[in-house]
Structure formats: structure tokens, C-alpha cells
Motif scaffolding. Structure first.
Motif, PDB file in Angstrom:
ATOM      1  N   ASN A   1      57.180  55.020  -6.901  1.00  0.00           N
ATOM      2  CA  ASN A   1      57.370  53.915  -6.105  1.00  0.00           C
ATOM      3  C   ASN A   1      56.731  54.742  -4.903  1.00  0.00           C
ATOM      4  O   ASN A   1      57.757  55.074  -3.732  1.00  0.00           O
ATOM      5  CB  ASN A   1      58.462  53.775  -5.273  1.00  0.00           C
ATOM      6  CG  ASN A   1      58.811  51.913  -5.524  1.00  0.00           C
ATOM      7  OD1 ASN A   1      58.258  51.303  -6.722  1.00  0.00           O
ATOM      8  ND2 ASN A   1      59.640  51.447  -6.398  1.00  0.00           N
ATOM      9  N   ALA A   2      55.560  56.020  -5.471  1.00  0.00           N
ATOM     10  CA  ALA A   2      54.682  56.635  -4.542  1.00  0.00           C
ATOM     11  C   ALA A   2      53.421  55.807  -3.572  1.00  0.00           C
ATOM     12  O   ALA A   2      52.858  55.330  -5.091  1.00  0.00           O
ATOM     13  CB  ALA A   2      55.030  57.748  -5.128  1.00  0.00           C
ATOM     14  N   MET A   3      52.832  56.500  -2.736  1.00  0.00           N
ATOM     15  CA  MET A   3      51.495  55.710  -2.408  1.00  0.00           C
ATOM     16  C   MET A   3      50.537  56.538  -3.313  1.00  0.00           C
ATOM     17  O   MET A   3      50.996  57.984  -3.227  1.00  0.00           O
ATOM     18  CB  MET A   3      51.785  55.874  -1.678  1.00  0.00           C
ATOM     19  CG  MET A   3      52.456  54.787  -0.283  1.00  0.00           C
ATOM     20  SD  MET A   3      51.597  55.162   1.100  1.00  0.00           S
ATOM     21  CE  MET A   3      52.940  55.448   2.074  1.00  0.00           C
ATOM     22  N   PHE A   4      49.704  56.219  -3.748  1.00  0.00           N
ATOM     23  CA  PHE A   4      48.754  56.946  -4.026  1.00  0.00           C
ATOM     24  C   PHE A   4      47.066  56.776  -3.630  1.00  0.00           C
ATOM     25  O   PHE A   4      46.495  55.746  -3.402  1.00  0.00           O
ATOM     26  CB  PHE A   4      48.304  56.318  -5.889  1.00  0.00           C
ATOM     27  CG  PHE A   4      47.066  57.071  -6.946  1.00  0.00           C
ATOM     28  CD1 PHE A   4      47.836  57.861  -7.489  1.00  0.00           C
ATOM     29  CD2 PHE A   4      45.984  56.185  -6.982  1.00  0.00           C
ATOM     30  CE1 PHE A   4      46.379  58.394  -8.535  1.00  0.00           C
ATOM     31  CE2 PHE A   4      45.316  57.028  -7.491  1.00  0.00           C
ATOM     32  CZ  PHE A   4      45.206  58.053  -8.579  1.00  0.00           C
ATOM     33  N   TYR A   5      47.131  57.219  -2.769  1.00  0.00           N
ATOM     34  CA  TYR A   5      45.985  58.068  -1.437  1.00  0.00           C
ATOM     35  C   TYR A   5      44.861  58.418  -2.300  1.00  0.00           C
ATOM     36  O   TYR A   5      45.173  59.613  -2.574  1.00  0.00           O
ATOM     37  CB  TYR A   5      46.348  57.815  -0.997  1.00  0.00           C
ATOM     38  CG  TYR A   5      45.702  58.166   0.600  1.00  0.00           C
ATOM     39  CD1 TYR A   5      45.077  56.983   1.153  1.00  0.00           C
ATOM     40  CD2 TYR A   5      44.931  59.059   0.746  1.00  0.00           C
ATOM     41  CE1 TYR A   5      44.331  56.048   2.163  1.00  0.00           C
ATOM     42  CE2 TYR A   5      44.227  58.684   2.225  1.00  0.00           C
ATOM     43  CZ  TYR A   5      44.227  57.303   2.962  1.00  0.00           C
ATOM     44  OH  TYR A   5      42.823  57.710   4.102  1.00  0.00           O
ATOM     45  N   PHE A   6      43.087  57.515  -2.883  1.00  0.00           N
ATOM     46  CA  PHE A   6      42.182  58.222  -2.950  1.00  0.00           C
ATOM     47  C   PHE A   6      41.361  58.262  -2.017  1.00  0.00           C
ATOM     48  O   PHE A   6      40.646  56.309  -1.870  1.00  0.00           O
ATOM     49  CB  PHE A   6      42.115  57.511  -4.526  1.00  0.00           C
ATOM     50  CG  PHE A   6      40.945  58.271  -5.109  1.00  0.00           C
ATOM     51  CD1 PHE A   6      40.714  59.681  -5.300  1.00  0.00           C
ATOM     52  CD2 PHE A   6      40.308  57.508  -5.895  1.00  0.00           C
ATOM     53  CE1 PHE A   6      39.206  60.057  -6.327  1.00  0.00           C
ATOM     54  CE2 PHE A   6      38.583  57.472  -6.209  1.00  0.00           C
ATOM     55  CZ  PHE A   6      38.760  58.856  -6.781  1.00  0.00           C
ATOM     56  N   HIS A   7      40.819  59.283  -2.210  1.00  0.00           N
ATOM     57  CA  HIS A   7      39.424  59.128  -1.288  1.00  0.00           C
ATOM     58  C   HIS A   7      38.089  59.247  -1.901  1.00  0.00           C
ATOM     59  O   HIS A   7      36.091  58.844  -0.930  1.00  0.00           O
ATOM     60  CB  HIS A   7      38.988  60.473   0.181  1.00  0.00           C
ATOM     61  CG  HIS A   7      39.921  60.847   0.818  1.00  0.00           C
ATOM     62  ND1 HIS A   7      40.304  60.233   1.641  1.00  0.00           N
ATOM     63  CD2 HIS A   7      41.477  61.541   0.402  1.00  0.00           C
ATOM     64  CE1 HIS A   7      41.415  60.898   3.000  1.00  0.00           C
ATOM     65  NE2 HIS A   7      42.203  61.048   2.610  1.00  0.00           N
ATOM     66  N   ASN A   8      38.092  58.438  -3.091  1.00  0.00           N
ATOM     67  CA  ASN A   8      36.906  58.531  -3.870  1.00  0.00           C
ATOM     68  C   ASN A   8      36.045  59.753  -3.543  1.00  0.00           C
ATOM     69  O   ASN A   8      34.621  59.803  -3.686  1.00  0.00           O
ATOM     70  CB  ASN A   8      36.039  57.310  -3.566  1.00  0.00           C
ATOM     71  CG  ASN A   8      35.124  56.690  -4.611  1.00  0.00           C
ATOM     72  OD1 ASN A   8      35.449  57.158  -5.891  1.00  0.00           O
ATOM     73  ND2 ASN A   8      34.593  56.239  -4.810  1.00  0.00           N
TER      74      ASN A   8
ATOM     75  N   GLY B   1      45.833  61.875  -2.962  1.00  0.00           N
ATOM     76  CA  GLY B   1      47.285  62.112  -1.712  1.00  0.00           C
ATOM     77  C   GLY B   1      48.553  61.451  -2.671  1.00  0.00           C
ATOM     78  O   GLY B   1      48.380  59.557  -3.526  1.00  0.00           O
ATOM     79  N   ILE B   2      49.563  61.672  -3.109  1.00  0.00           N
ATOM     80  CA  ILE B   2      50.961  61.152  -3.132  1.00  0.00           C
ATOM     81  C   ILE B   2      51.917  61.661  -2.305  1.00  0.00           C
ATOM     82  O   ILE B   2      51.957  62.856  -2.307  1.00  0.00           O
ATOM     83  CB  ILE B   2      51.157  61.869  -4.711  1.00  0.00           C
ATOM     84  CG1 ILE B   2      50.249  62.323  -5.567  1.00  0.00           C
ATOM     85  CG2 ILE B   2      52.489  60.920  -5.138  1.00  0.00           C
ATOM     86  CD1 ILE B   2      50.236  61.844  -6.849  1.00  0.00           C
ATOM     87  N   ILE B   3      52.311  60.214  -1.805  1.00  0.00           N
ATOM     88  CA  ILE B   3      53.259  60.480  -0.677  1.00  0.00           C
ATOM     89  C   ILE B   3      54.294  59.500  -1.243  1.00  0.00           C
ATOM     90  O   ILE B   3      54.399  57.860  -1.768  1.00  0.00           O
ATOM     91  CB  ILE B   3      52.189  59.328   0.281  1.00  0.00           C
ATOM     92  CG1 ILE B   3      50.890  60.418   1.028  1.00  0.00           C
ATOM     93  CG2 ILE B   3      53.161  59.378   1.762  1.00  0.00           C
ATOM     94  CD1 ILE B   3      50.099  59.068   1.646  1.00  0.00           C
ATOM     95  N   ASP B   4      55.525  59.531  -0.677  1.00  0.00           N
ATOM     96  CA  ASP B   4      56.156  59.274  -0.901  1.00  0.00           C
ATOM     97  C   ASP B   4      57.135  57.942  -0.081  1.00  0.00           C
ATOM     98  O   ASP B   4      56.439  57.786   1.159  1.00  0.00           O
ATOM     99  CB  ASP B   4      57.937  60.252  -0.306  1.00  0.00           C
ATOM    100  CG  ASP B   4      59.166  59.697  -0.722  1.00  0.00           C
ATOM    101  OD1 ASP B   4      59.181  57.706  -0.842  1.00  0.00           O
ATOM    102  OD2 ASP B   4      60.076  60.181  -1.226  1.00  0.00           O
ATOM    103  N   ASP B   5      57.087  56.273  -0.765  1.00  0.00           N
ATOM    104  CA  ASP B   5      57.223  55.070  -0.343  1.00  0.00           C
ATOM    105  C   ASP B   5      57.890  55.051   0.621  1.00  0.00           C
ATOM    106  O   ASP B   5      58.053  53.918   1.737  1.00  0.00           O
ATOM    107  CB  ASP B   5      57.058  53.945  -1.445  1.00  0.00           C
ATOM    108  CG  ASP B   5      56.075  53.388  -1.192  1.00  0.00           C
ATOM    109  OD1 ASP B   5      55.153  53.009  -0.229  1.00  0.00           O
ATOM    110  OD2 ASP B   5      56.257  51.607  -1.686  1.00  0.00           O
ATOM    111  N   LYS B   6      59.249  56.019   0.960  1.00  0.00           N
ATOM    112  CA  LYS B   6      60.669  55.881   2.216  1.00  0.00           C
ATOM    113  C   LYS B   6      59.687  55.814   3.484  1.00  0.00           C
ATOM    114  O   LYS B   6      60.720  55.869   4.375  1.00  0.00           O
ATOM    115  CB  LYS B   6      61.858  55.946   0.648  1.00  0.00           C
ATOM    116  CG  LYS B   6      61.815  55.612  -0.556  1.00  0.00           C
ATOM    117  CD  LYS B   6      62.790  56.362  -1.002  1.00  0.00           C
ATOM    118  CE  LYS B   6      62.586  57.040  -2.216  1.00  0.00           C
ATOM    119  NZ  LYS B   6      63.584  58.161  -2.757  1.00  0.00           N
TER     120      LYS B   6
END
Length: 165
Positions: free
Chosen positions: A31-38, A54-59
Motif C-alpha cells: 500500500n505504497a504509492m509508486f510514482y514514475f516520471h517516465n 518515488g515510493i511514498i507511504d500511502d498513509k
């Protein structure tokens, strides 16, 4: 802290696209966000040289003030580095495995060690022949992560000598 955490692995078995897909799958599972800029760069032969996510805690909310996140860099194999023997630099940790740092996490901090632990646990569960190394003498194997998970969480887990688990 502000140090780096590396995934060290046998360079001959490295597939950067698989590391990318594993990271996306892990983020889904923890449950973490996976943020890819390509953003991607390539070697002259067309193979992936570098990308990051970027890997961001979803909480928590996404912001520059949120330290419960990290940048996960994925690199391709640079044959020139292998030719000069960089695949032997980590032999003091695990001898004769041709290990290289081919993916790394920027800036381990007190605020993101739990997220890094969850990510490292799931990553090594998928890739048990690889290791997490924290720019000092401790490299964590899959077995080490299983032992750590059985203990109450300690935000300083990356400073625990795995030989003492």
C-alpha cells in the motif's frame, strides 16, 4: 541518517526491467504509492542505463515535507565497470558472488525506515539471492529480514548486525 541503501546482486543475473516491475508490484502489496516520471536513460546499445521511481507511504500526503518516502534508483549493468573489477568490490561482504549495487534507495532517514523495511522485506521475498546493504558493513539477506520481522519493529533495524539476530 541520510545514507543510501543498496540492493546488491550478481550483475550477470540483473534485469533492470524486472527490478522496476518488482518495485511496482511491491508498492501495490504494501500500500505504497509508486510514482514514475517516465525518465529513462540508455546505453549506446539500447539497454537501460538508469531510471528512478518515488515510493511514498500511502498513509501520508504527498509533499516535499513528507520524509516517509524515498527515491528508488534502478541502474543497468555498465560493462566498463565490470571490466575494471567493480564486481569484486563487495567481496568483503559476501565473497565470490560478483555482487554490484544495481539499485539503490536515496536518503535513509528515521522517518522512512519502516517503509524501507516493508519494501526490503517484500523485495527480498521475491529475490532471495540478493541483499540489502546500507553503505557500511551490514548486508541483509532474505533470512535476516524474516528474523527481523519476527521482532518488534525497531526504526534503527538497519544498524543491527544481522549476525546478531
Amino acid at each position: 541518517m541520510g545514507t543510501y541503501a543498496h540492493i546488491i546482486k550478481n550483475w550477470e543475473k540483473h534485469n533492470p526491467e524486472k527490478v522496476f516491475m518488482d518495485a511496482a508490484n511491491i508498492c501495490y502489496n504494501i500500500n505504497a504509492m509508486f510514482y514514475f516520471h517516465n525518465y529513462k536513460t540508455f546505453y549506446s546499445d539500447g539497454k537501460l542505463k538508469h531510471t528512478y521511481v518515488g515510493i511514498i507511504d500511502d498513509k501520508v500526503s504527498v509533499s516535499e515535507n513528507n520524509n516517509n518516502q524515498f527515491i528508488f534508483n534502478i541502474q543497468g549493468v555498465n560493462k566498463e565497470d565490470i571490466d575494471i573489477g567493480l564486481d569484486k568490490d563487495l567481496d568483503y561482504l559476501i565473497p565470490n558472488k560478483k555482487l554490484c549495487s544495481l539499485a539503490y534507495i536515496e536518503k535513509v532517514r528515521d522517518e522512512n525506515t519502516e517503509l524501507i523495511f516493508r519494501f526490503a522485506y517484500e523485495y527480498l521475498k521475491l529475490n532471495p539471492d540478493e541483499y540489502f546493504w546500507f553503505e557500511w558493513d551490514y548486508a541483509f539477506s532474505w533470512d535476516d529480514m524474516v528474523k527481523l520481522r519476527k521482532r518488534p519493529f525497531n526504526k534503527n533495524w538497519c544498524f543491527i548486525n544481522p549476525n546478531n539476530l
